[in-house]
Design an enzyme around this catalytic site. Structure first.
Site, PDB file in Angstrom:
ATOM      1  N   LYS A 174      34.211  25.998 -13.848  1.00  0.00           N
ATOM      2  CA  LYS A 174      34.871  25.733 -15.117  1.00  0.00           C
ATOM      3  C   LYS A 174      35.226  24.257 -15.211  1.00  0.00           C
ATOM      4  CE  LYS A 174      38.556  24.578 -14.200  1.00  0.00           C
ATOM      5  NZ  LYS A 174      39.166  23.606 -13.259  1.00  0.00           N
ATOM      6  N   TYR A 232      43.092  27.412 -18.125  1.00  0.00           N
ATOM      7  CA  TYR A 232      43.666  28.637 -17.555  1.00  0.00           C
ATOM      8  C   TYR A 232      44.770  29.197 -18.462  1.00  0.00           C
ATOM      9  CZ  TYR A 232      41.290  27.732 -13.136  1.00  0.00           C
ATOM     10  OH  TYR A 232      40.346  27.524 -12.165  1.00  0.00           O
TER      11      TYR A 232
HETATM   12  P1  NAD Z   1      35.573  16.716  -6.166  1.00  0.00           P
HETATM   13  O1  NAD Z   1      35.708  15.358  -6.733  1.00  0.00           O
HETATM   14  O2  NAD Z   1      36.388  17.034  -4.954  1.00  0.00           O
HETATM   15  O3  NAD Z   1      34.036  17.015  -5.808  1.00  0.00           O
HETATM   16  C1  NAD Z   1      32.997  16.666  -6.676  1.00  0.00           C
HETATM   17  C2  NAD Z   1      31.704  16.572  -5.889  1.00  0.00           C
HETATM   18  O4  NAD Z   1      30.683  16.136  -6.767  1.00  0.00           O
HETATM   19  C3  NAD Z   1      31.763  15.569  -4.748  1.00  0.00           C
HETATM   20  O5  NAD Z   1      31.155  16.120  -3.615  1.00  0.00           O
HETATM   21  C4  NAD Z   1      30.955  14.399  -5.245  1.00  0.00           C
HETATM   22  O6  NAD Z   1      30.314  13.684  -4.223  1.00  0.00           O
HETATM   23  C5  NAD Z   1      29.946  15.098  -6.151  1.00  0.00           C
HETATM   24  N1  NAD Z   1      29.381  14.226  -7.165  1.00  0.00           N
HETATM   25  C6  NAD Z   1      28.075  14.161  -7.491  1.00  0.00           C
HETATM   26  N2  NAD Z   1      27.869  13.256  -8.438  1.00  0.00           N
HETATM   27  C7  NAD Z   1      29.059  12.701  -8.719  1.00  0.00           C
HETATM   28  C8  NAD Z   1      29.473  11.690  -9.623  1.00  0.00           C
HETATM   29  N3  NAD Z   1      28.609  11.071 -10.437  1.00  0.00           N
HETATM   30  N4  NAD Z   1      30.777  11.366  -9.648  1.00  0.00           N
HETATM   31  C9  NAD Z   1      31.670  11.998  -8.864  1.00  0.00           C
HETATM   32  N5  NAD Z   1      31.331  12.980  -7.989  1.00  0.00           N
HETATM   33  C10 NAD Z   1      30.031  13.318  -7.917  1.00  0.00           C
HETATM   34  O7  NAD Z   1      35.871  17.740  -7.335  1.00  0.00           O
HETATM   35  P2  NAD Z   1      36.267  19.270  -7.215  1.00  0.00           P
HETATM   36  O8  NAD Z   1      37.749  19.381  -7.278  1.00  0.00           O
HETATM   37  O9  NAD Z   1      35.585  19.897  -6.067  1.00  0.00           O
HETATM   38  O10 NAD Z   1      35.707  19.827  -8.610  1.00  0.00           O
HETATM   39  C11 NAD Z   1      34.333  20.115  -8.805  1.00  0.00           C
HETATM   40  C12 NAD Z   1      34.197  21.142  -9.923  1.00  0.00           C
HETATM   41  O11 NAD Z   1      34.860  22.336  -9.530  1.00  0.00           O
HETATM   42  C13 NAD Z   1      34.834  20.736 -11.244  1.00  0.00           C
HETATM   43  O12 NAD Z   1      34.061  21.196 -12.315  1.00  0.00           O
HETATM   44  C14 NAD Z   1      36.171  21.448 -11.249  1.00  0.00           C
HETATM   45  O13 NAD Z   1      36.651  21.741 -12.546  1.00  0.00           O
HETATM   46  C15 NAD Z   1      35.840  22.699 -10.489  1.00  0.00           C
HETATM   47  N6  NAD Z   1      37.005  23.258  -9.787  1.00  0.00           N
HETATM   48  C16 NAD Z   1      37.317  24.547 -10.002  1.00  0.00           C
HETATM   49  C17 NAD Z   1      38.403  25.114  -9.375  1.00  0.00           C
HETATM   50  C18 NAD Z   1      38.728  26.558  -9.605  1.00  0.00           C
HETATM   51  O14 NAD Z   1      39.817  26.969  -9.232  1.00  0.00           O
HETATM   52  N7  NAD Z   1      37.823  27.334 -10.153  1.00  0.00           N
HETATM   53  C19 NAD Z   1      39.183  24.337  -8.529  1.00  0.00           C
HETATM   54  C20 NAD Z   1      38.824  23.023  -8.304  1.00  0.00           C
HETATM   55  C21 NAD Z   1      37.733  22.471  -8.946  1.00  0.00           C
END
Ligand code: NAD
Length: 371
Positions: free
Chosen positions: A136, A221
């Site tokens: 999401k 949410y």
């Molecule tokens: P994060 O920043 O920790 O991880 C993002 C990942 O994407 C990294 O590994 C990064 O290297 C990679 N990436 C690839 N191309 C990139 C770019 N151009 N710029 C930045 N990063 C890049 O983020 P996250 O917290 O893991 O979130 C990732 C996704 O998961 C988002 O869509 C977020 O909304 C979703 N999320 C959902 C929940 C949930 O409870 N369902 C919780 C956290 C995150």
């Protein structure tokens, strides 16, 4: 021997396995038939959510397992391979990702990238012949959501959104109490989700990557919680951008408040922010209040009804969510959190921004109807 017995006996014997492996369709049919075969999941993007929640959850799942990874960071390849015993052939980067089409170990691609990349990788995964879970918010606009749904339909693959709370017992209790009017008709809903974000380099405040601020990340949410507690879709929205630090939050909102009016006449007052702490979902009904605090966390949710605390056992939300999707694939059932639900929420987010920008109520006439 009947077909079912024949397949069962193939799986039960070593000779059967050797034979079945030379006939993949028989093995697949057998694993789908007895429901025991685990589907392989490849995580795309190994950031905080993949590393902290999804990979550990995949150690607890019964119907799927962590089979592969897709990462742009070479150092992560070895670390993850060793930690999770991932074979070299199941490790991809963003350039060779499409060759995942040839990998029989991978059934499901789970897109866990910054929001603006969800559409591209969901579509590429579907074109590679994989089922998809997309995090999401599903995408940064409704148009992309349509393209994602179309790509999965065209490929004959299932699409699900990473909505973990639909599988959490506390949220299921809110749905039950609200929708069945256990404490009478709803009179008011309120919900807030906020945390403090101060990293100026975070993709979450870069509009091109995020598509929006806390609303798309956290407020989504509150939108969902209000709707599934009520069991109704809103008919109008008013909203106000209440950002405090406008120098820091230049591209996306820092804080936002909005109200959704429901057909039965009550409103849901919602709040989201990257400048504050909030985490609640509260329903007021004719005969009392029922609510969750730490409502949207991965664990530690507390629930209260007019009769006292909700005595519910905490679960691993992500493990249940992924197992449910694997079962839907095995049994060819519809997921309760499909792309259509993700698209509905992206539509509502667009309308909340429209209401905040215009300062006027937005009437919801063409809402994608998905409850
Ligand atoms: P994060 O920043 O920790 O991880 C993002 C990942 O994407 C990294 O590994 C990064 O290297 C990679 N990436 C690839 N191309 C990139 C770019 N151009 N710029 C930045 N990063 C890049 O983020 P996250 O917290 O893991 O979130 C990732 C996704 O998961 C988002 O869509 C977020 O909304 C979703 N999320 C959902 C929940 C949930 O409870 N369902 C919780 C956290 C995150």
């Amino acid at each position: 021997m009947k077909r079912r017995q024949f397949l069962g006996s193939l799986i039960a014997t070593g000779g059967g396995l050797a034979m079945a492996s030379s006939f993949p369709s028989i093995l697949q049919a057998a694993s789908l038939q007895n429901g025991k075969g685990k589907l392989g999941v490849a995580l795309v993007g190994l950031g905080n959510y993949s590393a902290g929640q999804l990979a550990p959850a995949l150690q607890q799942t019964e119907h799927c397992y962590l089979a592969g990874i897709v990462t742009g960071t070479p150092e992560k390849e070895q670390q993850w391979a060793e930690k999770y015993h991932i074979p070299q052939g199941n490790i991809y980067n963003y350039d060779n990702f499409d060759s995942i089409a040839n990998n029989k170990d991978i059934d499901i691609v789970y897109v866990v990238l910054p929001n603006s990349m969800h559409a591209e990788y969901t579509i590429r995964a579907a074109q590679a012949g994989k089922h998809v879970i997309c995090e999401k918010p599903m995408a940064i606009d409704v148009e992309d959501c349509h393209k994602m749904i179309d790509a999965c339909n065209k490929a004959g693959k299932k699409l699900s959104i990473g909505y973990r709370l639909h599988f959490d017992p506390f949220h299921k209790k809110m749905m039950e109490l609200g929708q069945q009017q256990v404490y009478g008709k709803l009179t008011q809903l309120s919900s807030g989700f906020a945390f403090v974000l101060r990293d100026p380099n975070a993709w979450r405040i870069n509009k091109e990557l995020s598509g929006g601020g806390p609303l798309v990340d956290l407020g989504i949410y509150c939108v969902q919680g209000s709707i599934y507690t009520a069991g109704e879709l809103p008919v109008s929205i008013t909203a106000k951008n209440t950002t405090k630090d406008k120098d820091f939050f230049r591209q996306v909102e820092g804080s936002l408040e909005w109200e959704m009016v429901f057909p039965s006449g009550y409103t849901s007052k919602c709040y989201t922010s990257y400048e504050d702490q909030a985490n609640y979902l509260k329903a007021e009904a004719e005969k009392g209040t029922f609510e969750l605090s730490s409502a949207f966390s991965y664990g530690g949710i507390q629930g209260k009804t007019p009769e006292g605390p909700m005595n519910l056992v905490a679960v691993n939300q992500q493990a249940l969510q992924m197992d449910d999707f694997a079962i839907c694939i095995k049994q060819d059932k519809a997921t309760i959190v499909p792309g259509e639900l993700g698209m509905r929420d992206v539509y509502l987010i667009e309308k909340i921004y429209e209401a905040a920008e215009t300062g006027r109520p937005v009437m919801l006439q063409n809402i994608p109807r998905f409850l």
